[in-house]
Design a protein around this motif. Structure first.
Motif, mmCIF file in Angstrom:
data_model
loop_
_atom_site.group_PDB
_atom_site.id
_atom_site.type_symbol
_atom_site.label_atom_id
_atom_site.label_comp_id
_atom_site.label_asym_id
_atom_site.label_seq_id
_atom_site.Cartn_x
_atom_site.Cartn_y
_atom_site.Cartn_z
ATOM 1 N N LEU A 247 63.392 -34.896 -5.270
ATOM 2 C CA LEU A 247 64.254 -35.904 -6.063
ATOM 3 C C LEU A 247 63.571 -37.350 -5.887
ATOM 4 C CD1 LEU A 247 68.014 -35.061 -4.994
ATOM 5 C CD2 LEU A 247 66.730 -34.351 -7.202
ATOM 6 N N HIS A 248 63.628 -38.251 -6.952
ATOM 7 C CA HIS A 248 63.403 -39.670 -6.763
ATOM 8 C C HIS A 248 64.736 -40.276 -6.853
ATOM 9 C CE1 HIS A 248 58.871 -39.914 -7.820
ATOM 10 N NE2 HIS A 248 58.936 -39.146 -6.675
ATOM 11 N N TYR A 249 64.629 -41.701 -6.335
ATOM 12 C CA TYR A 249 65.995 -42.406 -6.604
ATOM 13 C C TYR A 249 65.644 -43.815 -7.189
ATOM 14 C CZ TYR A 249 67.482 -38.855 -3.446
ATOM 15 O OH TYR A 249 67.971 -37.749 -2.940
ATOM 16 N N GLN A 250 66.350 -43.945 -8.252
ATOM 17 C CA GLN A 250 66.301 -45.221 -8.766
ATOM 18 C C GLN A 250 67.229 -46.336 -8.405
ATOM 19 O OE1 GLN A 250 66.269 -45.533 -13.442
ATOM 20 N NE2 GLN A 250 64.652 -47.025 -12.985
ATOM 21 N N PRO A 251 66.938 -47.611 -8.175
ATOM 22 C CA PRO A 251 68.133 -48.317 -7.711
ATOM 23 C C PRO A 251 68.792 -48.939 -8.860
ATOM 24 C CG PRO A 251 65.711 -49.300 -7.341
ATOM 25 C CD PRO A 251 65.591 -48.109 -8.139
ATOM 26 N N GLN A 252 70.274 -49.018 -8.764
ATOM 27 C CA GLN A 252 71.112 -49.649 -9.505
ATOM 28 C C GLN A 252 71.418 -51.003 -8.697
ATOM 29 O OE1 GLN A 252 73.950 -46.345 -9.783
ATOM 30 N NE2 GLN A 252 73.060 -45.534 -11.338
ATOM 31 N N VAL A 253 71.370 -51.993 -9.426
ATOM 32 C CA VAL A 253 71.847 -53.525 -8.738
ATOM 33 C C VAL A 253 73.094 -54.229 -9.613
ATOM 34 C CG1 VAL A 253 69.433 -53.551 -7.988
ATOM 35 C CG2 VAL A 253 70.319 -54.861 -9.963
ATOM 36 N N ASP A 254 73.694 -54.924 -8.935
ATOM 37 C CA ASP A 254 74.628 -55.810 -9.463
ATOM 38 C C ASP A 254 74.074 -56.730 -10.254
ATOM 39 O OD1 ASP A 254 77.433 -57.006 -8.434
ATOM 40 O OD2 ASP A 254 76.113 -58.492 -9.525
ATOM 41 N N ALA A 255 74.493 -57.086 -11.609
ATOM 42 C CA ALA A 255 73.730 -57.674 -12.491
ATOM 43 C C ALA A 255 73.666 -59.396 -12.150
ATOM 44 C CB ALA A 255 74.331 -57.568 -13.915
ATOM 45 N N ARG A 256 74.831 -59.689 -11.411
ATOM 46 C CA ARG A 256 74.817 -61.123 -11.124
ATOM 47 C C ARG A 256 74.211 -61.542 -9.765
ATOM 48 N NH1 ARG A 256 76.627 -64.242 -14.381
ATOM 49 N NH2 ARG A 256 77.782 -63.156 -16.084
ATOM 50 N N SER A 257 74.273 -60.966 -8.761
ATOM 51 C CA SER A 257 73.740 -61.107 -7.311
ATOM 52 C C SER A 257 72.496 -60.386 -6.979
ATOM 53 C CB SER A 257 74.935 -60.724 -6.244
ATOM 54 O OG SER A 257 75.049 -59.138 -6.363
ATOM 55 N N ARG B 152 72.256 -57.591 -5.832
ATOM 56 C CA ARG B 152 72.637 -56.585 -4.755
ATOM 57 C C ARG B 152 72.483 -55.129 -5.208
ATOM 58 N NH1 ARG B 152 77.231 -54.793 -2.256
ATOM 59 N NH2 ARG B 152 78.654 -55.528 -4.154
ATOM 60 N N LEU B 153 71.858 -54.532 -4.012
ATOM 61 C CA LEU B 153 71.979 -53.064 -4.696
ATOM 62 C C LEU B 153 73.133 -52.317 -4.515
ATOM 63 C CD1 LEU B 153 69.456 -50.594 -5.087
ATOM 64 C CD2 LEU B 153 69.729 -50.408 -2.423
ATOM 65 N N VAL B 154 73.624 -51.603 -5.422
ATOM 66 C CA VAL B 154 74.851 -51.212 -5.350
ATOM 67 C C VAL B 154 75.040 -49.209 -5.720
ATOM 68 C CG1 VAL B 154 76.038 -53.244 -6.255
ATOM 69 C CG2 VAL B 154 75.367 -51.493 -7.826
ATOM 70 N N GLY B 155 73.870 -48.844 -5.907
ATOM 71 C CA GLY B 155 73.730 -47.514 -5.967
ATOM 72 C C GLY B 155 72.344 -46.950 -6.198
ATOM 73 N N ALA B 156 72.042 -45.731 -6.058
ATOM 74 C CA ALA B 156 70.810 -45.026 -6.510
ATOM 75 C C ALA B 156 71.154 -43.681 -7.324
ATOM 76 C CB ALA B 156 70.100 -44.572 -5.281
ATOM 77 N N GLU B 157 70.222 -43.654 -8.500
ATOM 78 C CA GLU B 157 70.330 -42.395 -9.246
ATOM 79 C C GLU B 157 69.537 -41.476 -8.692
ATOM 80 O OE1 GLU B 157 70.220 -42.878 -13.563
ATOM 81 O OE2 GLU B 157 70.612 -40.427 -13.720
ATOM 82 N N ALA B 158 69.611 -40.072 -8.708
ATOM 83 C CA ALA B 158 68.748 -39.142 -8.200
ATOM 84 C C ALA B 158 68.295 -38.681 -9.471
ATOM 85 C CB ALA B 158 69.509 -38.036 -7.366
ATOM 86 N N LEU B 159 67.124 -38.418 -9.632
ATOM 87 C CA LEU B 159 66.260 -37.813 -10.703
ATOM 88 C C LEU B 159 65.217 -36.791 -10.262
ATOM 89 C CD1 LEU B 159 65.732 -41.512 -12.444
ATOM 90 C CD2 LEU B 159 67.143 -39.318 -13.338
ATOM 91 N N ALA B 160 65.379 -35.589 -10.848
ATOM 92 C CA ALA B 160 64.683 -34.515 -10.357
ATOM 93 C C ALA B 160 63.166 -34.610 -10.746
ATOM 94 C CB ALA B 160 65.242 -33.036 -11.011
ATOM 95 N N PHE C 231 63.931 -53.704 -12.089
ATOM 96 C CA PHE C 231 64.583 -53.698 -10.646
ATOM 97 C C PHE C 231 63.738 -52.752 -9.877
ATOM 98 C CE2 PHE C 231 67.539 -54.908 -13.807
ATOM 99 C CZ PHE C 231 67.781 -56.125 -13.446
ATOM 100 N N GLY C 232 63.153 -51.732 -10.423
ATOM 101 C CA GLY C 232 62.398 -50.508 -9.625
ATOM 102 C C GLY C 232 62.401 -49.300 -10.349
ATOM 103 N N SER C 233 61.285 -48.716 -10.379
ATOM 104 C CA SER C 233 61.470 -47.342 -10.814
ATOM 105 C C SER C 233 61.754 -46.339 -9.931
ATOM 106 C CB SER C 233 59.684 -47.183 -11.311
ATOM 107 O OG SER C 233 58.972 -47.313 -10.174
#
Ligand code: C2E
Ligand code: MG
Ligand code: MG
Ligand code: MG
Length: 286
Positions: free
Chosen positions: A42-52, A54-62, A260-262
């Motif tokens: 699995l790879h993980y892609q950052p999910q970030v708050d659009a304003r701050s 700040r990292l708010v989650g990560a999506e797991a991708l096979a 924001f990150g691959s």
């Protein structure tokens, strides 16, 4: 296509079909073995708050690296797994592995929700809820740190059944997101009744925003609709500062994309956390 060209069209076509069928069988066998031998990761892609930012989650991708073919896209092997029944072991492995990683982050003091994609067949599996329950129980992950992503067509396939499943998952405290929103055929009436937290705007609309007026109109309409339904909205495939600016101006709360990150393997993802992330505060400066 090349299959129908050439002097002897029919013969060429037949050979082409055989080669395709052969490729498929080889690939299916390889995938089966890869699942058994735990060769997927699995790879993980950052999910970030659009304003701050700040990292708010990560999506797991096979991810699957095949020794003959190199990297095989999930756009290829997930549908293949669906057609061959391999989605069951594959999907369970993804779920367990992502929950294990989420738990590791939790133990490292990082309460980061991990998002897992569920394919249509997986979502409609009769024992999906039990599988999710045992992934949480065996890994010890807090259900509030798991998000399940399903597409519109997945839930629209059988609205009544989907609603039941979503309700149970929601009652367990799990987050629910509709993936690739805008590309399927949602009944807005059904959507309203689903206990969904987040709409993920499909990257095809984000890609052409803001320069294409139609895409920009669709993006802002989805954001407004999500807010009116009291849902969060996440834009996927954000690649440029201009896209980010448009999304922020229209009230999109969370963003995900190459800006924001691959998707990164778990150790690279951790390095990314330690190094600190690029701050998307000022789109002009990037
Ligand atoms: P998705 O869930 O919509 O995932 C987002 C896809 O967009 C990922 O492709 C990601 O790498 C890609 N992406 C992210 N940011 C950008 C960007 O800024 N620009 C562009 N052009 N692309 C971006 P990926 O990893 O190839 O996955 C493709 C699809 O395969 C996923 O779409 C999902 O539907 C499916 N998939 C991947 N992993 C799994 C899995 O573990 N289980 C299931 N059921 N499906 C999976
Ligand atoms: Mg997804
Ligand atoms: Mg998506
Ligand atoms: Mg997709």
């Amino acid at each position: 296509s090349a299959k129908t060209s050439g002097k002897n069209g029919l013969c060429f076509y037949t050979r082409g079909m055989n080669a395709d069928a052969m490729d498929r069988i080889l690939l299916e066998n390889d995938l089966r073995r890869a699942i058994e031998r735990r060769e997927l990761h699995l790879h993980y892609q950052p999910q970030v708050d659009a304003r701050s930012g700040r990292l708010v989650g990560a999506e797991a991708l096979a991810r699957w690296n095949n020794r003959r073919l190199g990297a095989v896209s999930p756009e290829v092997f997930i549908p293949l797994a669906e057609e061959t029944g391999l989605i069951r072991p594959l999907g369970e492995w993804v779920l367990f592995d992502a929950c294990r990683q989420g738990r590791r982050w939790q133990q490292q003091g990082l309460a980061l929700p991990v998002a897992v994609n569920l394919s249509p067949a997986q979502f409609h599996q009769v024992d999906l809820v039990q599988v999710v329950q045992s992934a949480l129980a065996e890994t010890g992950l807090d259900p509030a740190l798991l998000v399940l992503e399903v597409t519109e067509s997945t839930v629209m396939r059988d609205v009544g059944e989907a609603l039941e499943t979503l309700k149970v998952l929601r009652e367990m405290g799990i987050g629910l997101a509709i993936d690739d929103f805008g590309t399927g055929y949602s009944s807005l009436a059904s959507l309203k009744t689903f206990p969904i937290d987040t709409l993920k705007i499909d990257r095809s609309f984000v890609r052409d925003t803001p320069q294409d007026a139609n895409s920009a109109a669709i993006v802002s309409a989805i954001i407004a609709m999500a807010h009116n339904l009291s849902m969060k909205v996440l834009a996927e495939g954000v690649e440029s500062p201009g896209q980010l600016e448009f999304l922020r101006d229209h009230g999109c709360s969370v963003v995900q994309g190459l800006l924001f990150g691959s998707p990164l393997c778990s150790s690279a993802f951790f390095d990314y956390l330690l190094q600190g992330r690029p701050c998307p505060q000022d789109p002009e400066s990037r």
